[in-house]
Motif scaffolding. Sequence first.
Motif, PDB file in Angstrom:
ATOM      1  N   SER A  97       0.837  -1.201   0.000  1.00  0.00           N
ATOM      2  CA  SER A  97       0.000   0.000   0.000  1.00  0.00           C
ATOM      3  C   SER A  97       0.872   1.252   0.000  1.00  0.00           C
ATOM      4  N   ILE A  98       1.958   1.205   0.758  1.00  0.00           N
ATOM      5  CA  ILE A  98       2.879   2.341   0.806  1.00  0.00           C
ATOM      6  C   ILE A  98       3.576   2.508  -0.545  1.00  0.00           C
ATOM      7  N   GLU A  99       4.051   1.402  -1.086  1.00  0.00           N
ATOM      8  CA  GLU A  99       4.716   1.434  -2.408  1.00  0.00           C
ATOM      9  C   GLU A  99       3.768   1.993  -3.476  1.00  0.00           C
ATOM     10  N   SER A 100       2.544   1.453  -3.498  1.00  0.00           N
ATOM     11  CA  SER A 100       1.555   1.856  -4.495  1.00  0.00           C
ATOM     12  C   SER A 100       1.163   3.324  -4.330  1.00  0.00           C
ATOM     13  N   GLY A 101       1.039   3.746  -3.083  1.00  0.00           N
ATOM     14  CA  GLY A 101       0.626   5.120  -2.812  1.00  0.00           C
ATOM     15  C   GLY A 101       1.669   6.152  -3.154  1.00  0.00           C
ATOM     16  N   LEU A 102       2.880   5.709  -3.487  1.00  0.00           N
ATOM     17  CA  LEU A 102       3.959   6.626  -3.850  1.00  0.00           C
ATOM     18  C   LEU A 102       4.353   6.510  -5.327  1.00  0.00           C
ATOM     19  N   ARG A 103       3.459   5.888  -6.120  1.00  0.00           N
ATOM     20  CA  ARG A 103       3.715   5.770  -7.563  1.00  0.00           C
ATOM     21  C   ARG A 103       3.382   7.096  -8.254  1.00  0.00           C
ATOM     22  N   GLU A 104       4.410   7.869  -8.556  1.00  0.00           N
ATOM     23  CA  GLU A 104       4.193   9.173  -9.188  1.00  0.00           C
ATOM     24  C   GLU A 104       3.592   9.030 -10.575  1.00  0.00           C
ATOM     25  N   ASP A 105       3.979   7.960 -11.289  1.00  0.00           N
ATOM     26  CA  ASP A 105       3.453   7.773 -12.640  1.00  0.00           C
ATOM     27  C   ASP A 105       1.944   7.503 -12.623  1.00  0.00           C
ATOM     28  N   VAL A 106       1.483   6.774 -11.603  1.00  0.00           N
ATOM     29  CA  VAL A 106       0.044   6.527 -11.463  1.00  0.00           C
ATOM     30  C   VAL A 106      -0.663   7.818 -11.042  1.00  0.00           C
ATOM     31  N   PHE A 107      -0.071   8.530 -10.111  1.00  0.00           N
ATOM     32  CA  PHE A 107      -0.673   9.774  -9.615  1.00  0.00           C
ATOM     33  C   PHE A 107      -0.902  10.778 -10.744  1.00  0.00           C
TER      34      PHE A 107
ATOM     35  N   GLY B 134       4.589  14.837  -5.637  1.00  0.00           N
ATOM     36  CA  GLY B 134       4.858  16.242  -5.950  1.00  0.00           C
ATOM     37  C   GLY B 134       6.115  16.710  -5.239  1.00  0.00           C
ATOM     38  N   LEU B 135       6.548  15.944  -4.237  1.00  0.00           N
ATOM     39  CA  LEU B 135       7.810  16.245  -3.557  1.00  0.00           C
ATOM     40  C   LEU B 135       8.973  15.656  -4.351  1.00  0.00           C
ATOM     41  N   PRO B 136      10.204  16.139  -4.114  1.00  0.00           N
ATOM     42  CA  PRO B 136      11.364  15.569  -4.816  1.00  0.00           C
ATOM     43  C   PRO B 136      11.509  14.063  -4.540  1.00  0.00           C
TER      44      PRO B 136
ATOM     45  N   GLU C  45      13.985  12.206  -3.717  1.00  0.00           N
ATOM     46  CA  GLU C  45      14.748  11.859  -2.511  1.00  0.00           C
ATOM     47  C   GLU C  45      13.853  11.948  -1.263  1.00  0.00           C
ATOM     48  N   THR C  46      12.990  12.977  -1.221  1.00  0.00           N
ATOM     49  CA  THR C  46      12.077  13.140  -0.086  1.00  0.00           C
ATOM     50  C   THR C  46      11.048  12.018  -0.075  1.00  0.00           C
ATOM     51  N   ARG C  47      10.538  11.662  -1.266  1.00  0.00           N
ATOM     52  CA  ARG C  47       9.544  10.579  -1.349  1.00  0.00           C
ATOM     53  C   ARG C  47      10.128   9.256  -0.877  1.00  0.00           C
ATOM     54  N   ALA C  48      11.389   9.033  -1.166  1.00  0.00           N
ATOM     55  CA  ALA C  48      12.048   7.801  -0.718  1.00  0.00           C
ATOM     56  C   ALA C  48      12.107   7.747   0.804  1.00  0.00           C
ATOM     57  N   LYS C  49      12.358   8.895   1.414  1.00  0.00           N
ATOM     58  CA  LYS C  49      12.400   8.959   2.876  1.00  0.00           C
ATOM     59  C   LYS C  49      10.999   8.767   3.461  1.00  0.00           C
ATOM     60  N   VAL C  50       9.970   9.349   2.803  1.00  0.00           N
ATOM     61  CA  VAL C  50       8.575   9.161   3.232  1.00  0.00           C
ATOM     62  C   VAL C  50       8.226   7.681   3.210  1.00  0.00           C
ATOM     63  N   LYS C  51       8.597   7.016   2.126  1.00  0.00           N
ATOM     64  CA  LYS C  51       8.309   5.582   1.998  1.00  0.00           C
ATOM     65  C   LYS C  51       8.983   4.793   3.114  1.00  0.00           C
ATOM     66  N   GLU C  52      10.227   5.105   3.393  1.00  0.00           N
ATOM     67  CA  GLU C  52      10.980   4.407   4.443  1.00  0.00           C
ATOM     68  C   GLU C  52      10.298   4.585   5.808  1.00  0.00           C
TER      69      GLU C  52
ATOM     70  N   LEU D 238       6.254  15.937   4.859  1.00  0.00           N
ATOM     71  CA  LEU D 238       5.054  16.151   4.050  1.00  0.00           C
ATOM     72  C   LEU D 238       4.557  17.600   4.114  1.00  0.00           C
ATOM     73  N   GLY D 239       5.309  18.451   4.828  1.00  0.00           N
ATOM     74  CA  GLY D 239       4.982  19.871   4.825  1.00  0.00           C
ATOM     75  C   GLY D 239       4.061  20.319   5.940  1.00  0.00           C
ATOM     76  N   TYR D 240       3.930  19.503   6.989  1.00  0.00           N
ATOM     77  CA  TYR D 240       3.068  19.860   8.120  1.00  0.00           C
ATOM     78  C   TYR D 240       3.929  20.209   9.336  1.00  0.00           C
ATOM     79  N   LYS D 241       3.353  21.020  10.225  1.00  0.00           N
ATOM     80  CA  LYS D 241       4.073  21.449  11.423  1.00  0.00           C
ATOM     81  C   LYS D 241       4.296  20.276  12.374  1.00  0.00           C
ATOM     82  N   ASN D 242       3.298  19.400  12.477  1.00  0.00           N
ATOM     83  CA  ASN D 242       3.401  18.230  13.353  1.00  0.00           C
ATOM     84  C   ASN D 242       2.462  17.147  12.840  1.00  0.00           C
TER      85      ASN D 242
END
Length: 676
Positions: free
Chosen positions: A95-105, A144-146, A148-155, A257-261
């Motif tokens: 689900s995490i992998e799929s949710g970060l597919r930029e090509d699908v998005f 929409g994030l770079p 490198e950032t998306r890779a860290k989000v996924k991790e 993800l751009g949020y304060k907390n």
Amino acid sequence: MASETPQPPLVWNHTPETILSETDRLIKEGRALDDQIAAIKLDEATVDNVLKPYADLENRQAALTNQLSFYQHVSPSKEVRTSSNKADAKFRAFSIESGLREDVFKVVHKVFEDIEKNPDLAKEPETKRFIEKVNRQYERNGLGLPAETRAKVKELQQKLAELSLEFSKNLGENTEYILLTKDQLAGVPADVVSQFEKVEDKYKMTFKYPDLFPVLKYASDPETRKAAFIGDQNKAPENADILIEAVKLRAQLAKLLGYKNYSEYVLDDRMAKTPETVMTFLTDLKGKLRLLGENELELLKKLKTADLKEKHLKPDDNYYVWDHRYYHTMMLEKDYEVDESKIAEYFPMQNTIQKMLSIYETIFNLKFVEITNDSKLYNTWHDEVKQFAVWKVDDKETPEFVGYLYFDLHSRPGKYGHAANFGLAPGYTDEKTGIRVYPSTSLVCNFTRDTKDKPSLLKHDEVVTFFHELGHGIHDLLGKTRYSRFSGTSVHWDFVEMPSQFLENFCWDHSILKRLSSHYVSHEPLPDSLIGSLTRSKNVNGALFNLRQLHFGLFDMALHTSDDGEVDMYKLWNDTREKVALVSNGGVNTKGFGSFGHLMGGYASGYYGYLWSQVFAQDIYYTKFKKDPLNVKSGLEYRDKILARGGSGEELDYLSDLLGREPNSNAFLKELGISN
């Protein structure tokens, strides 16, 4: 009627091996669909070639995905539970992998933009809502994030998913206990003690509710209650570190993800919208409840002083957290003549459940038909599980099938240790055939078993609990949406408790209690005197109860409004209890947050929802049902305007439609004793 169901029930024959092979097959299908959508040229992306296949796969896979993950909570086989836990981990990772597919998005977002410009492309509001939710889901994952950032989000997301499963498994598989002598168990009902396993001359008290709660309520020795409470708070000790780590990772994720907390991130997709709204709600409520709570506490302290004197025990002006269930129970018995054990004699479990179902049948025009184990349709994960086919009978000549309901009622090793509803299969309309696919849902509880002398007898609070969880189950069954994504309880997380909390009120109504009760020997209903005592006691120590809820809610918010997640959790957990819930820790710091399953099970920055949704629950009950709980007209209106819509629209719109006005907090405050 049950033999004519238009859809067979779920089949529960998975082995440890097939659980994992089916998991891999479903993930392979999901990955193939992602590849298929990603290959569509942007100028060729449409509702038909993007949204419909996406919704179709989600619809078709939901039931089996839920089922394969559900075994970990209920299967009698440790091997099956282990495989189910692994399957859940695989689903979460995909689900995490799929949710970060930029090509699908990119393709999904193109369809979303087209519908925003021309809403007629969606053809119906639920389809428009579907694409809005899917698009928003990708955006909230950081598309929409770079890279490198998306890779860290996924991790971070994958690590959090692993921690959540580990936390849950540690609680589900927990076998810890304390040993108590017969003298230490003085005051605990004999039928409870008789079910404890003996180890030489001592009794084994596990931390399952049927063991723990009677000891906390009835053990006359304060040291016994202290040992039971502290033991329960400190069970699964490894979970404390898991939650501490999870809170830090959540803070990091929110920042990426751009949020304060993390709270800001979570609440952006809830009814409340912002942490400020939640904190205003909670702190305002705390201020309104504090004086009431202090007054309740003084009365309980007087009761404790008299009790210690009577038992020739050393005076103690403190009121400890492990005192509360005991003296609350004593107050109910002495001041309100509420004898829980006596009242329980009127609620033999099987009979009470049948009568409970009859109440739901009345107000919602339903029919529950038990599928017994001699039927070809009977198929469950354990031979103790009860199975029902549920029908809507608005038209008596042609009943409409609703779905399947399961009850798994008794404790056993490795089973989920609390009471909960698990949605197994959502309902939806098949995208290709237009045929209705019906839901399945299960109540998982831990009630005592029958003994050779008497049937399982439910305490009144267990009746309330069952009514509550069945409320979730009925919500699951009565949702009638096009897409599985919006089925039944798939509403905003801070609204999901409302239908169950609303139905709890029924358990305090005089006429309903008459109807529900039947003494296990005489078959007489609860006498008026006992009903009067019980109903007068409804809000006894209600301020302290809700201050305890505020302890949980404020603790949760403090964790998740932290900028970096670096919180002294031990201090926060124990100090917040003393400051907010007004009970003493007795100088003992526990790690009870390690068994606070909500915070690793979807309620992170969401526990406030229990109090938040009470506002709506009480507004509906007071406005539509208080004078006549069994009013069928109100029941059907509520069924069709709230339950049937699931998450397909905005809940505030549902409420205004049902109430004929915007909801307000008047009934909620009146119920808490804050206003007249």
